[in-house]
Design an enzyme around this catalytic site. Structure first.
Site: not given
Ligand code: APR
Length: 228
Positions: A89, A105
């Site tokens: 977002v 989202h």
């Molecule tokens: N570079 C690339 N990837 C990274 C980095 C980085 N520096 N640091 C962390 N990650 C990875 C993590 O390993 C993980 O796989 O980013 C991912 C983050 O996952 P989540 O925290 O689950 O975020 P996301 O997948 O965007 O969540 C999806 O969940 O809570 C809801 O609406 C919210 O849009 C969000 C959705």
């Protein structure tokens, strides 16, 4: 004719800009319960808490810069028809220079009316108190897609993935549907790359680049341009 390149991004792409992810060890969901601050039920239970939660994240975004991963994705527009489908977002893809962005989202800098999410306004990084009214006289809420709500742009995102020649999945744990299911809209001929420093549980058809977003995008840009 340039190839169609779709990026499916998640919180991890903004991690190197200093924005917390959701499910990493120090993630946002460590300090808050998803149900309390990111669901429609949470809004009915405690709209003041949720208004404050998004105020804090909106203020923080005003102090945040896009990183090289956002910028490299924007640079790829010179060589490909690029569509960014993001679960994020934040506005870091826009500020990194990308033009064709689908926010599955919602968008943190925007608010809308509680009445059918109408009267969408971009308030930038401002905060506001719960009780603010939108143009239609109803209470203002964040322009965010919460758990328990429809994802209005899903069809548009799926169309983009269906026409993709290249799909880059970056910085997402692929935990949340329907966004995570978009991978399965890709044609068999579509080349899928996944950039993440950790293993992500998904289809074996992806070429996995086990790097952080900035490093992974540098590597992948080189590779893609070499194959032009
Ligand atoms: N570079 C690339 N990837 C990274 C980095 C980085 N520096 N640091 C962390 N990650 C990875 C993590 O390993 C993980 O796989 O980013 C991912 C983050 O996952 P989540 O925290 O689950 O975020 P996301 O997948 O965007 O969540 C999806 O969940 O809570 C809801 O609406 C919210 O849009 C969000 C959705």
């Amino acid at each position: 004719m340039n190839k169609n390149l779709v990026v499916l991004s998640g919180a991890g792409i903004s991690a190197e800009s200093g924005i917390k992810t959701f499910r990493d060890s120090d993630g946002l969901w460590e300090n808050y319960n998803v149900e309390d601050v990111a669901s429609i039920d949470g809004w009915y239970r405690n709209p003041e808490l949720m208004t404050q939660f998004y105020n804090e994240r909106r203020s923080e975004l005003g102090r945040t810069q896009p990183n090289d991963a956002h910028k490299i994705i924007a640079e790829l527009e010179q060589y490909f028809n690029v569509t960014v489908v993001t679960q994020n977002v934040d506005n870091l893809h826009e500020r990194g220079g990308s033009h064709n962005i689908i926010h599955l989202h919602g968008e943190l800098t925007k608010v809308c009316s509680e009445n059918g999410k109408k009267c969408v306004e971009d308030i930038g990084y401002e905060t506001y108190d719960y009780g603010r009214k939108s143009a239609d006289g109803h209470i203002t809420r964040p322009f965010i897609v919460w758990f328990g709500e429809d994802v209005p742009l899903l069809g548009k995102a799926a169309e983009a993935v269906e026409q993709a020649d290249i799909l880059i999945v970056i910085g997402t744990s692929l935990n949340v549907y329907p966004a995570a299911g978009l991978l399965f809209s890709a044609r068999p001929s579509c080349k899928i790359y996944l950039i993440d420093p950790k293993e992500v549980n998904t289809t074996s058809r992806v070429e996995f680049i086990q790097k952080k977003a900035t490093e992974g995008m540098r590597i992948l840009k080189e590779k893609l341009l070499a194959e032009l």
